[in-house]
Design a protein around this motif. Structure first.
Motif, PDB file in Angstrom:
ATOM      1  N   PHE A   1       4.969   5.682   6.751  1.00  0.00           N
ATOM      2  CA  PHE A   1       5.594   4.291   6.962  1.00  0.00           C
ATOM      3  C   PHE A   1       5.632   3.561   5.798  1.00  0.00           C
ATOM      4  O   PHE A   1       6.498   2.861   5.404  1.00  0.00           O
ATOM      5  N   VAL A   2       4.670   3.934   4.755  1.00  0.00           N
ATOM      6  CA  VAL A   2       4.924   3.364   3.345  1.00  0.00           C
ATOM      7  C   VAL A   2       6.232   3.700   2.764  1.00  0.00           C
ATOM      8  O   VAL A   2       6.704   3.031   2.211  1.00  0.00           O
ATOM      9  N   PHE A   3       6.367   5.048   2.826  1.00  0.00           N
ATOM     10  CA  PHE A   3       7.740   5.608   2.371  1.00  0.00           C
ATOM     11  C   PHE A   3       8.807   4.701   2.936  1.00  0.00           C
ATOM     12  O   PHE A   3       9.678   4.499   2.331  1.00  0.00           O
ATOM     13  N   ILE A   4       8.782   4.614   4.236  1.00  0.00           N
ATOM     14  CA  ILE A   4      10.115   4.058   5.045  1.00  0.00           C
ATOM     15  C   ILE A   4      10.250   2.517   4.706  1.00  0.00           C
ATOM     16  O   ILE A   4      11.234   2.117   4.269  1.00  0.00           O
ATOM     17  N   PHE A   5       8.886   1.810   4.730  1.00  0.00           N
ATOM     18  CA  PHE A   5       9.238   0.280   4.029  1.00  0.00           C
ATOM     19  C   PHE A   5       9.573   0.339   2.724  1.00  0.00           C
ATOM     20  O   PHE A   5      10.187  -0.704   2.563  1.00  0.00           O
ATOM     21  N   SER A   6       9.047   1.135   1.920  1.00  0.00           N
ATOM     22  CA  SER A   6       9.270   0.775   0.708  1.00  0.00           C
ATOM     23  C   SER A   6      10.612   1.255   0.391  1.00  0.00           C
ATOM     24  O   SER A   6      11.530   0.346  -0.444  1.00  0.00           O
ATOM     25  N   ALA A   7      11.401   2.107   1.120  1.00  0.00           N
ATOM     26  CA  ALA A   7      12.800   2.237   1.035  1.00  0.00           C
ATOM     27  C   ALA A   7      13.628   1.156   1.537  1.00  0.00           C
ATOM     28  O   ALA A   7      14.590   0.716   1.012  1.00  0.00           O
ATOM     29  N   LEU A   8      13.078   0.469   2.603  1.00  0.00           N
ATOM     30  CA  LEU A   8      13.760  -0.568   3.220  1.00  0.00           C
ATOM     31  C   LEU A   8      13.612  -1.834   2.601  1.00  0.00           C
ATOM     32  O   LEU A   8      14.683  -2.398   2.356  1.00  0.00           O
ATOM     33  N   PHE A   9      12.358  -2.259   2.087  1.00  0.00           N
ATOM     34  CA  PHE A   9      12.208  -3.473   1.496  1.00  0.00           C
ATOM     35  C   PHE A   9      11.861  -3.563   0.158  1.00  0.00           C
ATOM     36  O   PHE A   9      12.139  -4.680  -0.362  1.00  0.00           O
TER      37      PHE A   9
ATOM     38  N   LEU B   1      -0.990   5.238  16.015  1.00  0.00           N
ATOM     39  CA  LEU B   1       0.397   5.447  15.308  1.00  0.00           C
ATOM     40  C   LEU B   1       0.701   3.924  14.737  1.00  0.00           C
ATOM     41  O   LEU B   1       1.361   3.725  13.509  1.00  0.00           O
ATOM     42  N   GLY B   2       0.675   2.971  15.667  1.00  0.00           N
ATOM     43  CA  GLY B   2       0.932   1.709  15.466  1.00  0.00           C
ATOM     44  C   GLY B   2      -0.089   0.952  14.240  1.00  0.00           C
ATOM     45  O   GLY B   2       0.483   0.261  13.355  1.00  0.00           O
ATOM     46  N   ASP B   3      -1.188   1.507  14.267  1.00  0.00           N
ATOM     47  CA  ASP B   3      -1.971   1.082  13.134  1.00  0.00           C
ATOM     48  C   ASP B   3      -1.623   1.456  11.788  1.00  0.00           C
ATOM     49  O   ASP B   3      -1.630   1.011  10.769  1.00  0.00           O
ATOM     50  N   GLY B   4      -1.143   2.790  11.993  1.00  0.00           N
ATOM     51  CA  GLY B   4      -0.830   3.495  10.621  1.00  0.00           C
ATOM     52  C   GLY B   4       0.288   2.442  10.056  1.00  0.00           C
ATOM     53  O   GLY B   4       0.319   2.178   8.578  1.00  0.00           O
ATOM     54  N   ALA B   5       1.248   2.144  11.045  1.00  0.00           N
ATOM     55  CA  ALA B   5       2.403   1.144  10.386  1.00  0.00           C
ATOM     56  C   ALA B   5       1.930  -0.267  10.047  1.00  0.00           C
ATOM     57  O   ALA B   5       2.241  -0.650   9.013  1.00  0.00           O
ATOM     58  N   ILE B   6       0.853  -0.819  10.664  1.00  0.00           N
ATOM     59  CA  ILE B   6       0.187  -1.956  10.170  1.00  0.00           C
ATOM     60  C   ILE B   6      -0.473  -1.748   8.696  1.00  0.00           C
ATOM     61  O   ILE B   6      -0.280  -2.710   7.844  1.00  0.00           O
ATOM     62  N   TYR B   7      -1.100  -0.715   8.535  1.00  0.00           N
ATOM     63  CA  TYR B   7      -1.680  -0.470   7.169  1.00  0.00           C
ATOM     64  C   TYR B   7      -0.595  -0.190   6.137  1.00  0.00           C
ATOM     65  O   TYR B   7      -0.815  -0.799   5.011  1.00  0.00           O
ATOM     66  N   ALA B   8       0.391   0.392   6.381  1.00  0.00           N
ATOM     67  CA  ALA B   8       1.524   0.489   5.569  1.00  0.00           C
ATOM     68  C   ALA B   8       2.306  -0.869   5.082  1.00  0.00           C
ATOM     69  O   ALA B   8       2.488  -0.854   4.207  1.00  0.00           O
ATOM     70  N   ALA B   9       2.431  -1.684   6.084  1.00  0.00           N
ATOM     71  CA  ALA B   9       2.799  -3.160   5.791  1.00  0.00           C
ATOM     72  C   ALA B   9       1.988  -3.846   5.047  1.00  0.00           C
ATOM     73  O   ALA B   9       2.604  -4.372   4.004  1.00  0.00           O
ATOM     74  N   MET B  10       0.988  -3.635   4.993  1.00  0.00           N
ATOM     75  CA  MET B  10      -0.024  -4.231   4.113  1.00  0.00           C
ATOM     76  C   MET B  10       0.122  -3.747   2.744  1.00  0.00           C
ATOM     77  O   MET B  10       0.271  -4.581   1.481  1.00  0.00           O
ATOM     78  N   VAL B  11      -0.080  -2.282   2.552  1.00  0.00           N
ATOM     79  CA  VAL B  11       0.357  -1.606   1.061  1.00  0.00           C
ATOM     80  C   VAL B  11       1.670  -2.156   0.738  1.00  0.00           C
ATOM     81  O   VAL B  11       1.758  -2.341  -0.567  1.00  0.00           O
ATOM     82  N   THR B  12       2.625  -2.157   1.478  1.00  0.00           N
ATOM     83  CA  THR B  12       3.975  -2.415   0.827  1.00  0.00           C
ATOM     84  C   THR B  12       4.088  -3.802   0.413  1.00  0.00           C
ATOM     85  O   THR B  12       4.679  -4.035  -0.326  1.00  0.00           O
TER      86      THR B  12
END
Length: 304
Positions: free
Chosen positions: A103-111, A149-160
């Protein structure tokens, strides 16, 4: 304290989250339990960080917005992770949470406009194969698996978010973020109640009964407060992504092992094989993405 022993202690403390959540049983609603955990963690950090760093807590007057946002994300991520622990075996929760690097990879690419390399796509395919083998939607654990799985996305959003804000050096603001998270969760005392905080839980194998608040305190001090305290120190000594590489592999394995030792939770063969692929692919992706970005944020402790 030397870095390697501290890393070991951090890994062990993080791995105890599921154990302490499950030991509380139904005596305390999970929302309130998470509030207690963050409150105990904030109290621990209030004392431990200035003592260890010789830096007093300074109110982040010029950084209130970021401190509050990170605090809200910390509270949300820990809340969802603890909730997942009440629904599925520990191994399921930690394995499916480990999709966070993707999710970090996806969010970093998008945002953040970070380009995706061909190697990222190949590793992502390996991770998808791991998810297929782990079969998250089969059996009675499907909902808890999706929560993890959703929590992994939340953590990735925080890192992003932290990478977007340019957080690169660890500091003492994590205490204020943790305290903000506890304040945000405090309405749970009214909405779902304080729980049976005076309850005693019997352990026949030990021949004694222990207060349920002991586990809430351990969840806050040991699993959360000490973990964040140790990480804030470790990130001053080693590359942030080195810590991430260790954490993405070792902590889930230790947590799953504790689930087996304490609660006799035996992961299915598909979970073991799929989880192994997920952890390996997360390790490879984090290593690949960290090249040239040695100080990129990987944890909310980097919120100075």
């Amino acid at each position: 304290m030397h870095t390697i022993p501290l890393l070991i202690l951090i890994t062990l403390s993080e791995a105890t989250i599921g154990v302490f959540v499950k030991l509380t049983g139904d005596a305390i609603p999970i929302q309130t339990l998470t509030f207690y955990a963050l409150a105990f963690a904030a109290a621990f950090l209030a004392v431990a960080l200035p003592f260890a760093t010789d830096r007093p807590h300074r109110f982040p007057r010029g950084n209130l917005k970021d401190t509050a946002i990170i605090g809200a994300l910390v509270a949300l991520q820990i809340s969802v992770f603890n909730y997942a622990m009440t629904l599925v075996p520990i191994a399921n929760a930690v394995v499916f949470w480990s999709v966070a690097p993707f999710f970090v990879f996806i969010f970093s690419a998008l945002f953040l406009g970070e380009p995706a390399k061909k190697s990222y796509i190949l590793i992502f395919g390996l991770a998808l194969a791991g998810i297929v083998l782990a079969k998250p939607l089969e059996g009675g654990n499907w909902f808890g698996n999706l929560v993890a799985l959703g929590d992994g996305a939340i953590y990735a959003a925080m890192v992003t978010y932290m990478r977007h804000e340019g957080r690169e050096e660890p500091g003492n603001d994590i205490f204020w973020s943790m305290a903000a998270g506890a304040v945000l969760l405090s309405p749970s005392l009214i909405l779902v109640g304080p729980g049976d905080i005076g309850a005693l839980v019997a352990y026949p194998s030990l021949g004694l009964s222990l207060p349920v608040m002991l586990w809430a305190m351990c969840l806050g001090v040991v699993s959360t407060g000490f973990a964040y305290f140790g990480i804030s120190l470790v990130l001053k000594q080693i590359n942030a992504n080195v810590y991430a590489l260790v954490d993405i592999i070792v902590s889930p394995v230790v947590a799953a092992s504790l689930g087996y030792l304490v609660f006799a939770e035996v992961p299915a063969r598909g979970m073991i094989m799929g989880g192994g692929l997920l952890l390996l692919s997360g390790f490879l992706l984090t290593r690949d993405m960290s090249r040239g970005k040695e100080n990129a944020a990987v944890h909310p402790c980097q919120c100075a």
